[in-house]
Design a protein around this motif. Structure first.
Motif, PDB file in Angstrom:
ATOM      1  N   CYS A 159      29.654  47.137 -90.467  1.00  0.00           N
ATOM      2  CA  CYS A 159      30.287  46.574 -89.265  1.00  0.00           C
ATOM      3  C   CYS A 159      31.018  45.268 -89.552  1.00  0.00           C
ATOM      4  O   CYS A 159      30.884  44.280 -88.817  1.00  0.00           O
ATOM      5  N   LYS A 181      32.542  54.458 -88.841  1.00  0.00           N
ATOM      6  CA  LYS A 181      33.704  53.749 -89.373  1.00  0.00           C
ATOM      7  C   LYS A 181      33.353  53.034 -90.672  1.00  0.00           C
ATOM      8  O   LYS A 181      34.094  53.101 -91.654  1.00  0.00           O
ATOM      9  N   GLU A 186      32.882  54.463 -84.489  1.00  0.00           N
ATOM     10  CA  GLU A 186      34.144  54.501 -83.760  1.00  0.00           C
ATOM     11  C   GLU A 186      34.366  55.926 -83.281  1.00  0.00           C
ATOM     12  O   GLU A 186      34.585  56.827 -84.101  1.00  0.00           O
ATOM     13  N   ASP A 230      35.256  44.769 -85.926  1.00  0.00           N
ATOM     14  CA  ASP A 230      34.441  45.964 -85.733  1.00  0.00           C
ATOM     15  C   ASP A 230      33.161  45.610 -84.984  1.00  0.00           C
ATOM     16  O   ASP A 230      32.448  44.671 -85.378  1.00  0.00           O
ATOM     17  N   CYS A 273      29.021  50.366 -87.789  1.00  0.00           N
ATOM     18  CA  CYS A 273      30.071  50.493 -86.782  1.00  0.00           C
ATOM     19  C   CYS A 273      30.391  51.967 -86.558  1.00  0.00           C
ATOM     20  O   CYS A 273      30.762  52.681 -87.499  1.00  0.00           O
ATOM     21  N   ILE A 305      35.007  42.795 -80.192  1.00  0.00           N
ATOM     22  CA  ILE A 305      36.130  43.683 -79.871  1.00  0.00           C
ATOM     23  C   ILE A 305      37.317  42.858 -79.380  1.00  0.00           C
ATOM     24  O   ILE A 305      38.469  43.117 -79.751  1.00  0.00           O
TER      25      ILE A 305
END
Length: 433
Positions: free
Chosen positions: A111, A107, A102, A234, A100, A229
């Motif tokens: 994920c 992040k 971001e 994530d 993931c 989302i």
């Protein structure tokens, strides 16, 4: 004598102030591991040879006695073996996380813990679009192939790729900017390797970085991620390849230890499946085994007990503590350690403790020696692997105890085995008879 290794991945840790400056193994309620340590022999094991990153591929294969200078090729080829991808001599296989991103930062490395079926959707989508991308094929040829692995952990094979590239494991860099961490060529290592590949290290790095950027463009608008989302989850919006290499040459354990005529590995992690496969062990799948805190502990324990009735050696791998450490979740990691004790060690010990003991219903079964240890620390304060030695215990009926009373990082420093490294642990364990 049969032999069982119970491996609590990442279970070792540092002292934690909120726990009274105790480590998690010291603080957790682990009566069965403590009992085995009290009635067995203990020590410390250096599982990461000098010069190697403290990855699970290094630590677990070292525990089995493999010299990393002879066998190390990264995670990719091990995971290829796990999922049945037969590598050609010019194939470079590299682990391919779906992660993931971001903004400009990584992040997390997983994920939000994809299910394998979800990862399969995205990997097939990337294979369809990236393997046939006109720019990539025009510049490099038709040389890439994505393979579905387990959950967020997948595989990328580059025909003619060069393994001498510098990659960053994504679990080492949560919340760090991703662009400075893109793949770089290791020109010094390439210059000293007699193996010549179709692509240079520089070309291989450029190709992988192109795949990362293009994957982000493709995955950003995939319906799967739009839905995630919307649900507040994530998005799985980038690939992150790392730990590549060629097919390793590992001598099966049956050829190293005549005591092992048949062996098995039980794990939910494709990396460990690959190590076991190349070590000549059969892989036992357990329904509901996830590699996380919600894994099927009881199923894995029963699978180990059943395997010991037919096999001479069993390697039982439990991933949960490592994942909790990567998440920096102290309470969850404590729970995974206690689960390993109560839901793995306890039932297995209860089932096999009287094997071979005269006058019991299981007197005709061969006795079992048990070893318990982590592969490396994954401290919750650090959220990634470290290379400190780990504690281990070895227990068998009739073994002379060494006076250590508990199983933890401090107590086992006083164990009779002292500090072992390389193949000393597995030789000592296999010599219990």
């Amino acid at each position: 004598m049969k032999h069982l290794i119970i491996l609590g991945d990442g279970m070792a840790d540092w002292a934690v102030e909120s726990l009274g400056n105790k480590t998690l193994l010291q603080y957790a309620h682990t009566p069965y591991m403590d009992m085995l340590a009290k009635n067995g022999r203990t020590g410390m094991l250096k599982t990461v040879q000098n010069g190697f990153h403290p990855g699970s591929e290094v630590a677990n294969s070292s525990i089995l006695g493999y010299d990393q200078n002879e066998v190390y090729e990264g995670r990719g080829p091990l995971e290829a073996a796990s999922i049945g991808v037969d590598l050609e001599p010019d194939d470079m296989a590299i682990r391919c996380n779906i992660i993931c991103i971001e903004g400009d930062h990584i992040k997390n490395h997983s994920c939000g813990r994809l299910e394998t079926e979800e990862g399969d959707i995205l990997i097939k989508y990337l294979q369809e679009h990236l393997a046939n991308d006109a720019d990539i094929v025009g510049k490099y040829g038709n040389i890439i192939h994505f393979y579905t692995g387990v959950q967020y952990r997948h595989l990328l094979v580059i025909k003619g790729g060069c393994k001498h590239i510098l990659c960053t494991p994504p679990h080492d860099v949560p919340m760090q900017p991703w662009r400075p961490l893109l793949v770089k060529p290791d020109l010094e290592a390439e210059a000293t390797d007699p193996k010549k590949t179709k692509l240079s290290a520089t070309e291989t790095a450029e190709l992988i970085n192109t795949l990362i950027v293009k994957s982000q463009e493709l995955l950003a608008n995939h319906p799967f991620n739009i839905q995630r989302i919307t649900e507040g989850k994530d998005p799985a919006n980038s690939i992150w390849p790392w730990a590549g290499g060629y097919r390793p040459h590992m001598v099966p354990l049956t050829e190293t230890f005549p005591q092992i005529k048949k062996g098995a590995v039980i794990t939910a992690v494709d990396l460990i499946r690959g190590i076991g496969t190349l070590a000549g062990l059969r892989v036992i799948d357990v329904e509901g085994a996830t590699g996380l805190y919600d894994t099927n502990y009881e199923g894995k324990a029963q699978a180990a007990i059943d395997a010991l009735r037919t096999d001479d050696f069993v390697y039982l791998h439990i991933e949960a503590s490592d994942e909790a450490g990567h998440d920096g979740d102290l309470e969850l990691k404590l729970r995974t350690i206690e689960n390993l004790d109560s839901r793995i060690v306890a039932p297995i010990y209860g089932a096999v403790k009287d094997w071979g003991v005269a006058g019991t219903p299981t007197a005709d079964l061969e006795p079992v020696a048990i070893a318990v240890l982590p592969d490396h620390p994954t401290p919750v304060a650090h959220r990634t692997h470290t290379n400190e030695p780990v504690p281990f215990l070895i227990y068998a009926n009739g073994i002379e105890a060494d006076g250590v009373q508990t199983f933890d990082e401090q107590a086992c420093q006083g164990g009779s085995y002292g500090l072992l490294e390389k193949d000393c642990f597995i030789k000592a364990f296999m010599n219990i008879n």
